[in-house]
Design a protein around this motif. Structure first.
Motif, PDB file in Angstrom:
ATOM      1  N   LEU A 235       0.829  -1.203   0.000  1.00 14.10           N
ATOM      2  CA  LEU A 235       0.000   0.000   0.000  1.00 14.10           C
ATOM      3  C   LEU A 235       0.864   1.254   0.000  1.00 14.10           C
ATOM      4  CD1 LEU A 235      -2.742   1.408   0.215  1.00 14.10           C
ATOM      5  CD2 LEU A 235      -2.603   1.112   2.705  1.00 14.10           C
ATOM      6  N   LEU A 236       1.946   1.263   0.783  1.00 14.93           N
ATOM      7  CA  LEU A 236       2.823   2.423   0.823  1.00 14.93           C
ATOM      8  C   LEU A 236       3.438   2.681  -0.554  1.00 14.93           C
ATOM      9  CD1 LEU A 236       4.009   4.520   2.800  1.00 14.93           C
ATOM     10  CD2 LEU A 236       5.950   2.983   3.108  1.00 14.93           C
ATOM     11  N   ILE A 237       3.814   1.634  -1.239  1.00 12.78           N
ATOM     12  CA  ILE A 237       4.367   1.788  -2.589  1.00 12.78           C
ATOM     13  C   ILE A 237       3.300   2.291  -3.547  1.00 12.78           C
ATOM     14  CG2 ILE A 237       5.347   0.510  -4.528  1.00 12.78           C
ATOM     15  CD1 ILE A 237       6.664  -1.344  -2.418  1.00 12.78           C
ATOM     16  N   ALA A 238       2.069   1.772  -3.416  1.00 10.73           N
ATOM     17  CA  ALA A 238       0.985   2.229  -4.282  1.00 10.73           C
ATOM     18  C   ALA A 238       0.665   3.702  -4.054  1.00 10.73           C
ATOM     19  CB  ALA A 238      -0.256   1.374  -4.040  1.00 10.73           C
ATOM     20  N   LEU A 239       0.703   4.150  -2.793  1.00  6.62           N
ATOM     21  CA  LEU A 239       0.445   5.562  -2.499  1.00  6.62           C
ATOM     22  C   LEU A 239       1.563   6.440  -3.050  1.00  6.62           C
ATOM     23  CD1 LEU A 239      -0.905   5.356   1.175  1.00  6.62           C
ATOM     24  CD2 LEU A 239      -2.204   5.464  -0.965  1.00  6.62           C
ATOM     25  N   TRP A 240       2.794   5.962  -2.976  1.00  2.00           N
ATOM     26  CA  TRP A 240       3.915   6.706  -3.554  1.00  2.00           C
ATOM     27  C   TRP A 240       3.726   6.880  -5.053  1.00  2.00           C
ATOM     28  CZ3 TRP A 240       7.877   3.945  -6.508  1.00  2.00           C
ATOM     29  CH2 TRP A 240       8.877   4.793  -6.991  1.00  2.00           C
ATOM     30  N   ARG A 241       3.334   5.820  -5.737  1.00  2.00           N
ATOM     31  CA  ARG A 241       3.094   5.921  -7.173  1.00  2.00           C
ATOM     32  C   ARG A 241       1.907   6.826  -7.484  1.00  2.00           C
ATOM     33  NH1 ARG A 241       4.052  -0.485  -8.648  1.00  2.00           N
ATOM     34  NH2 ARG A 241       6.336  -0.369  -8.782  1.00  2.00           N
ATOM     35  N   PHE A 242       0.897   6.786  -6.628  1.00  2.00           N
ATOM     36  CA  PHE A 242      -0.266   7.639  -6.813  1.00  2.00           C
ATOM     37  C   PHE A 242       0.129   9.116  -6.713  1.00  2.00           C
ATOM     38  CE2 PHE A 242      -4.074   9.598  -4.592  1.00  2.00           C
ATOM     39  CZ  PHE A 242      -4.767   9.841  -5.770  1.00  2.00           C
TER      40      PHE A 242
ATOM     41  N   GLU B 289       3.223  10.325  -7.166  1.00  2.00           N
ATOM     42  CA  GLU B 289       4.212  10.663  -8.173  1.00  2.00           C
ATOM     43  C   GLU B 289       3.617  10.747  -9.570  1.00  2.00           C
ATOM     44  OE1 GLU B 289       7.579  11.359  -7.946  1.00  2.00           O
ATOM     45  OE2 GLU B 289       7.237  11.506  -5.785  1.00  2.00           O
ATOM     46  N   THR B 290       2.705   9.832  -9.905  1.00  3.93           N
ATOM     47  CA  THR B 290       2.188   9.740 -11.272  1.00  3.93           C
ATOM     48  C   THR B 290       0.702  10.050 -11.385  1.00  3.93           C
ATOM     49  OG1 THR B 290       1.685   7.363 -11.076  1.00  3.93           O
ATOM     50  CG2 THR B 290       3.914   7.970 -11.751  1.00  3.93           C
ATOM     51  N   GLY B 291      -0.023  10.041 -10.250  1.00  2.00           N
ATOM     52  CA  GLY B 291      -1.458  10.278 -10.297  1.00  2.00           C
ATOM     53  C   GLY B 291      -2.273   9.069 -10.694  1.00  2.00           C
ATOM     54  N   VAL B 292      -1.636   7.915 -10.839  1.00  5.73           N
ATOM     55  CA  VAL B 292      -2.330   6.690 -11.239  1.00  5.73           C
ATOM     56  C   VAL B 292      -2.824   5.960  -9.997  1.00  5.73           C
ATOM     57  CG1 VAL B 292      -2.136   4.512 -12.495  1.00  5.73           C
ATOM     58  CG2 VAL B 292      -0.877   6.533 -13.279  1.00  5.73           C
ATOM     59  N   PHE B 293      -4.103   5.592  -9.982  1.00  2.00           N
ATOM     60  CA  PHE B 293      -4.711   4.977  -8.806  1.00  2.00           C
ATOM     61  C   PHE B 293      -4.224   3.547  -8.610  1.00  2.00           C
ATOM     62  CE2 PHE B 293      -7.502   8.415  -9.769  1.00  2.00           C
ATOM     63  CZ  PHE B 293      -8.044   8.810  -8.562  1.00  2.00           C
ATOM     64  N   PRO B 294      -4.209   3.059  -7.368  1.00  2.00           N
ATOM     65  CA  PRO B 294      -3.998   1.630  -7.136  1.00  2.00           C
ATOM     66  C   PRO B 294      -5.103   0.816  -7.812  1.00  2.00           C
ATOM     67  CG  PRO B 294      -3.773   2.867  -5.091  1.00  2.00           C
ATOM     68  CD  PRO B 294      -4.325   3.821  -6.103  1.00  2.00           C
ATOM     69  N   VAL B 295      -4.792  -0.397  -8.163  1.00  2.00           N
ATOM     70  CA  VAL B 295      -5.743  -1.247  -8.877  1.00  2.00           C
ATOM     71  C   VAL B 295      -7.004  -1.449  -8.042  1.00  2.00           C
ATOM     72  CG1 VAL B 295      -6.136  -3.552  -9.814  1.00  2.00           C
ATOM     73  CG2 VAL B 295      -3.945  -2.418 -10.155  1.00  2.00           C
ATOM     74  N   GLY B 296      -8.143  -1.128  -8.631  1.00  2.00           N
ATOM     75  CA  GLY B 296      -9.424  -1.355  -7.972  1.00  2.00           C
ATOM     76  C   GLY B 296      -9.788  -0.352  -6.907  1.00  2.00           C
ATOM     77  N   ALA B 297      -8.990   0.686  -6.722  1.00  2.00           N
ATOM     78  CA  ALA B 297      -9.281   1.660  -5.669  1.00  2.00           C
ATOM     79  C   ALA B 297     -10.464   2.531  -6.042  1.00  2.00           C
ATOM     80  CB  ALA B 297      -8.057   2.533  -5.414  1.00  2.00           C
ATOM     81  N   GLU B 298     -11.167   3.006  -5.016  1.00  2.00           N
ATOM     82  CA  GLU B 298     -12.320   3.868  -5.210  1.00  2.00           C
ATOM     83  C   GLU B 298     -12.100   5.197  -4.515  1.00  2.00           C
ATOM     84  OE1 GLU B 298     -15.848   1.997  -3.879  1.00  2.00           O
ATOM     85  OE2 GLU B 298     -15.679   0.273  -5.227  1.00  2.00           O
ATOM     86  N   LEU B 299     -12.655   6.245  -5.123  1.00  2.00           N
ATOM     87  CA  LEU B 299     -12.622   7.548  -4.503  1.00  2.00           C
ATOM     88  C   LEU B 299     -13.762   7.680  -3.498  1.00  2.00           C
ATOM     89  CD1 LEU B 299     -11.946   9.770  -7.634  1.00  2.00           C
ATOM     90  CD2 LEU B 299     -10.311   9.125  -5.863  1.00  2.00           C
ATOM     91  N   LYS B 300     -13.621   8.595  -2.581  1.00  2.00           N
ATOM     92  CA  LYS B 300     -14.695   8.845  -1.623  1.00  2.00           C
ATOM     93  C   LYS B 300     -15.915   9.398  -2.345  1.00  2.00           C
ATOM     94  CE  LYS B 300     -11.580   9.669   2.274  1.00  2.00           C
ATOM     95  NZ  LYS B 300     -11.002  10.656   3.206  1.00  2.00           N
TER      96      LYS B 300
ATOM     97  N   CYS C  39      -5.370   0.867 -13.702  1.00  2.00           N
ATOM     98  CA  CYS C  39      -4.554  -0.101 -14.447  1.00  2.00           C
ATOM     99  C   CYS C  39      -3.112  -0.141 -13.954  1.00  2.00           C
ATOM    100  CB  CYS C  39      -4.567   0.247 -15.932  1.00  2.00           C
ATOM    101  SG  CYS C  39      -4.040   1.924 -16.304  1.00  2.00           S
ATOM    102  N   THR C  40      -2.883   0.176 -12.711  1.00  2.33           N
ATOM    103  CA  THR C  40      -1.515   0.109 -12.201  1.00  2.33           C
ATOM    104  C   THR C  40      -1.396  -1.001 -11.174  1.00  2.33           C
ATOM    105  OG1 THR C  40       0.264   1.351 -11.187  1.00  2.33           O
ATOM    106  CG2 THR C  40      -1.912   1.725 -10.309  1.00  2.33           C
ATOM    107  N   SER C  41      -0.205  -1.487 -11.036  1.00  2.00           N
ATOM    108  CA  SER C  41       0.039  -2.549 -10.050  1.00  2.00           C
ATOM    109  C   SER C  41       0.203  -1.951  -8.673  1.00  2.00           C
ATOM    110  CB  SER C  41       1.312  -3.314 -10.443  1.00  2.00           C
ATOM    111  OG  SER C  41       1.706  -4.179  -9.435  1.00  2.00           O
ATOM    112  N   ALA C  42      -0.210  -2.694  -7.644  1.00  2.00           N
ATOM    113  CA  ALA C  42      -0.065  -2.238  -6.273  1.00  2.00           C
ATOM    114  C   ALA C  42       1.357  -2.375  -5.779  1.00  2.00           C
ATOM    115  CB  ALA C  42      -1.017  -3.008  -5.340  1.00  2.00           C
TER     116      ALA C  42
END
Length: 392
Positions: free
Chosen positions: A359-366, A368-379, A388-391
């Motif tokens: 999750l920490l890596i996915a948040l870092w990518r989010f 840095e690149t603005g790409v969401f973690p796979v399957g994540a939902e907004l509030k 379409c990014t890997s976690a």
């Protein structure tokens, strides 16, 4: 006629350099000076935090060791209670300094080993020279934050300390009453509750105990007021600030399962001032790096290193549990259920640490690149297209 053989000896990059090691304590500092291996170190003791005396000893060491006044100086000390002000002080006077992670310094593993400030400063000097000559694996150097980045940590760390102290007062009050067979579920309107509470025989609470409980409750009320003030300050910054770090906090808070506490801490402690090259650096700085032990036919996993930022590691683990609850259809939650869902409590606790790292890596990518973690939902959103990014 024979020609003498020649050999190309690489010129030392540390020739003419003064090495200084600091062994810091509350009242005195031990300083060690040398110009190279094989030379007996010059050791001096100065009053702690006496800046002028430190500079005088460095200048005097140059003269005693035959170095010019313009000779470069390389220093180092272990990270501790002195923080980073000493690093900024010596660098402000043209000295190259290293702040060292004390847990990364190898020590003699014998049961009884000699240890003193003199031995410690000589050890630091030896390792400092090895590090300056290119042996980068000799220890781990601490990344020093800027003054602004360090100052931004105080708000959430103060809030964390206040909450811990308030929890301590809550437990103290409940413990005092429990010693008399009385149980309270809430501390709201506690002074009024004390008047109605009765001991096992129907008698009122003794006056000494009542006064003590009320004193602790007064401290509990004061801490609650302090917590409310700090949280109000944080909300005001979140609403009005144009700082880039606050924008990152707002960005993380868009994801379900991440609130202001988690977003604020991981940004101010981690993503707000550190530049990471890859996911391994993210996991390593947080202390989520695995520690395999292999020797011959023996192989086992010893768990994570826990050598990184403990605040981030703790909060990310909490966020991992929250992520499972509020993001049940994300790739991370599905991976956890498939791999650890059928195990016991211990296996799930092990699995959640793996989720925290991913999750920490996915948040870092989010961020840095603005790409969401796979399957994540907004509030406030049932789903999100283009995930379409890997976690990890």
């Amino acid at each position: 006629m024979t020609t003498p053989a020649t050999c190309n000896v690489p010129e030392s990059t540390t020739a003419g350099t003064l090495f200084v090691a600091f062994e810091l304590s509350e009242k005195t500092w031990k300083l060690g000076f040398t110009t190279g291996h094989g030379q007996k170190p010059r050791e001096r003791t100065v009053t702690a935090r006496h800046q002028e005396r430190v500079l005088e000893e460095i200048a005097h060491a140059k003269r005693r060791l035959g170095l010019p006044d313009t000779a470069p100086v390389v220093s180092g000390y272990e990270a501790g209670r002195e923080g980073f002000w000493l690093h900024r002080f010596v660098q402000g006077h043209g000295i190259t300094n290293q702040v060292v992670d004390s847990s990364a310094i190898a020590v003699n593993r014998r049961r009884r080993r000699a240890k003193s400030d003199g031995l410690d400063v000589r050890k630091l000097l030896s390792m400092l020279m090895r590090y300056a000559q290119g042996e980068r694996q000799v220890w781990q150097v601490v990344k020093v934050p800027s003054v602004e980045a360090e100052d931004q940590r105080h708000l959430h760390r103060d809030l964390e300390t206040l909450k811990q102290e308030r929890a301590s007062t809550t437990n103290r009050i409940k413990g005092l009453l429990s010693s008399q067979g009385i149980r309270v579920t809430s501390l709201r309107n506690l002074p009024e509750q004390l008047e109605a509470l009765r001991l096992w025989d129907g008698s009122p609470i003794p006056p000494g105990l009542r006064r003590r409980v009320l004193r602790v409750y007064a401290h509990h009320t004061f801490l609650s007021e302090q917590i409310a003030a700090v949280e109000a300050e944080r909300r005001a910054q979140l609403q009005a600030s144009t700082d880039a770090n606050i924008d990152k906090v707002r960005q993380l808070m868009q994801l379900k399962g991440i609130g202001i506490n988690g977003a604020w801490l991981v940004v101010m402690e981690f993503f707000g001032w550190r530049a990471f090259k890859n996911r391994r650096e993210v996991g390593g700085v947080a202390g989520f790096t695995p520690t395999p032990y292999q020797s011959g036919e023996s192989a086992r996993e010893q768990g994570i290193t826990k050598s990184g930022n403990r605040h981030v590691r703790w909060m990310t683990t909490e966020l991992a549990w929250s992520w499972r609850r509020f993001q049940p259809d994300s790739a991370l939650s599905v991976w956890f259920r498939e791999r650890f869902g059928g195990g016991g409590k211990r296996l799930r606790r092990i699995g959640i640490v793996a989720v925290a790292r991913k999750l920490l890596i996915a948040l870092w990518r989010f961020l840095e690149t603005g790409v969401f973690p796979v399957g994540a939902e907004l509030k406030g959103q049932a789903g999100h297209d283009g995930l379409c990014t890997s976690a990890d």
